[in-house]
Design an enzyme around this catalytic site. Structure first.
Site, PDB file in Angstrom:
ATOM      1  N   ARG A  73      44.129  30.613  46.339  1.00 49.73           N
ATOM      2  CA  ARG A  73      43.229  31.117  45.306  1.00 49.73           C
ATOM      3  C   ARG A  73      43.991  32.008  44.322  1.00 49.73           C
ATOM      4  NH1 ARG A  73      38.844  31.483  50.041  1.00 49.73           N
ATOM      5  NH2 ARG A  73      37.781  29.501  49.691  1.00 49.73           N
ATOM      6  N   SER A  74      43.516  33.219  44.076  1.00 51.87           N
ATOM      7  CA  SER A  74      44.106  34.019  42.994  1.00 51.87           C
ATOM      8  C   SER A  74      45.506  34.531  43.288  1.00 51.87           C
ATOM      9  CB  SER A  74      43.190  35.197  42.646  1.00 51.87           C
ATOM     10  OG  SER A  74      42.082  34.752  41.905  1.00 51.87           O
ATOM     11  N   ALA A  75      45.984  34.400  44.499  1.00 51.83           N
ATOM     12  CA  ALA A  75      47.395  34.718  44.735  1.00 51.83           C
ATOM     13  C   ALA A  75      48.296  33.810  43.911  1.00 51.83           C
ATOM     14  CB  ALA A  75      47.728  34.609  46.227  1.00 51.83           C
ATOM     15  N   LYS A  77      48.070  33.440  40.815  1.00 57.09           N
ATOM     16  CA  LYS A  77      48.317  34.095  39.527  1.00 57.09           C
ATOM     17  C   LYS A  77      49.698  34.755  39.469  1.00 57.09           C
ATOM     18  CE  LYS A  77      43.526  35.094  38.051  1.00 57.09           C
ATOM     19  NZ  LYS A  77      42.670  34.521  39.095  1.00 57.09           N
TER      20      LYS A  77
END
Length: 396
Positions: A73-75, A77
């Protein structure tokens, strides 16, 4: 009791203890954690089951194995941010140039003064879409960039910050494509993952999709999904999310309905905000390379680039996440909303628990992946227990 597999070097036994406790006390199902220090692996552990719906000690479920990968998921980014910083390091992009310099269509609706650094620091004013995308549109490579190029900012760019939960995908992905002629996933594969021999992808390639059991299924979030940050009393992210007109709700609903994260088509999509896939070692190895040489690989960030990554660009009330957050250029910085190892640490969590970061002062690089979703905290108790254990090991 779950049989924890893997190794730790002398002095890092507290990491093994905390990892085992996650299964015994904190509801862990399947997970892995890897820690590097000064470019050398000092902890590499895994346990539980690949099946997010099974009990971790279910003897009939497929066990987590060395090399099991997970959507983080947002890791993702943090990996995507490195692309633009490396392009800057190579002289291919000016962080203080308007985005429209590289992407002329982006100038529409008052965005002429949005700078490249605004995209990385969540200051572009573009966390929401007036017309959310369907899951199919989100991954087609055309609809997302077109939508953010046409979108009017929710605030004057550069004057405030608010987490670009989903739109970060199309903002960074299209900008990299305009600068390099390559998709961001292709760039990561060729310039980061392959030279480092790191198991991480933005867009899972067909060869990996064909490997049975390579990627563990992830427990889907409930709908509606809460953004999940640690909050102080009277600061409720959940309450903001429940308001359909809030920036919080609209930012996380830029893709509606929720995509099936276990769908092979979604895993293959190049969504650098949310759909990266990695092993714990892949994430830790990546962050180790940002702060120094790594065994069998090479240092990626020059000292000046490392300084850029962790120099505070945004701090204070986050217009999307409600609480106070801190960002450098593409990375969350240590703070109450997202505690890392030390004040100089930089990295990125992922909703559901995944966490990856580096701490240059101690030489630590950390990667943790999990398939069991826990809601309402970015400071996930499982990840935080592991981070505290690393601190304990360093303290001796």
């Amino acid at each position: 009791m779950v049989d924890v597999q893997g190794t730790v070097t002398d002095g890092f036994e507290p990491v093994r203890d905390a990892f085992a406790e996650n299964f015994a006390r904190r509801g862990e199902r399947g997970a892995a954690v890897t820690v590097y220090r000064d470019g050398r692996k000092v902890a590499d552990l895994w346990g539980g089951t690949k099946d997010a719906d099974a009990a971790p000690d279910d003897t009939g479920a497929a066990p987590w194995a060395p090399g099991t990968a997970q959507i983080v998921r947002s890791a993702t980014k943090g990996v995507a941010a490195a692309v633009l910083l490396l392009l800057h390091q190579r002289g291919q992009v000016d962080l203080d140039a308007p985005v429209g310099t590289y992407w002329p269509e982006f100038k529409a609706n008052g965005k002429e003064r949005v700078l490249v650094r605004h995209l990385l620091s969540h200051r572009a004013g573009l966390p929401v879409l007036d017309a959310p995308l369907t899951p199919a549109e989100a991954v087609d490579g055309v609809s997302g960039p077109r939508a953010v190029a046409a979108q009017a900012p929710a605030w004057e760019p550069g004057t405030a910050h608010g987490y670009h939960a989903q739109t970060y995908s199309w903002l960074l992905g299209e900008l990299v494509h305009r600068i390099t002629g390559r998709t961001i996933g292709t760039w990561v594969a060729g310039e980061i993952a392959r030279p480092l021999a790191a198991d991480l992808w933005i867009g899972l390639p067909e060869a990996e999709r064909d490997r049975a059991g390579r990627v563990a299924p992830v427990e889907p979030p409930a709908a509606p999904a809460t953004p999940g940050l640690r909050v102080r009393p009277k600061q409720s992210v959940s309450a903001a999310y429940d308001d359909p007109d809030s920036l919080t709700r609209r930012a996380f609903a830029a893709i509606t309905p929720l995509a099936d994260e276990n769908d092979p088509a979604y895993r293959a999509a190049e969504l650098p905000a949310s759909a990266g896939i990695a092993t714990a070692d892949g994430l830790a190895r990546f962050y180790a390379s940002l702060i120094g040489d790594v065994e069998g690989g090479r240092r990626l960030f020059a000292p000046a680039t490392l300084t850029l990554a962790r120099t505070e660009e945004s701090v204070g009330p986050d217009r999307v996440l409600v609480v106070n957050t801190r960002f450098g250029l593409g990375y969350m910085l240590h703070g109450a909303a997202s505690p890392l190892l030390a004040p100089g640490s930089f990295g990125h969590p992922g909703r559901g628990g995944s966490l990856a970061f580096a701490d240059p002062e101690s030489g630590i690089a950390f990667g943790y992946v999990t398939n069991g979703l826990q809601k309402n905290v970015t400071a996930d108790p499982r990840a935080q227990a592991l981070v505290r254990a690393v601190g304990k090991a360093l303290a001796g």
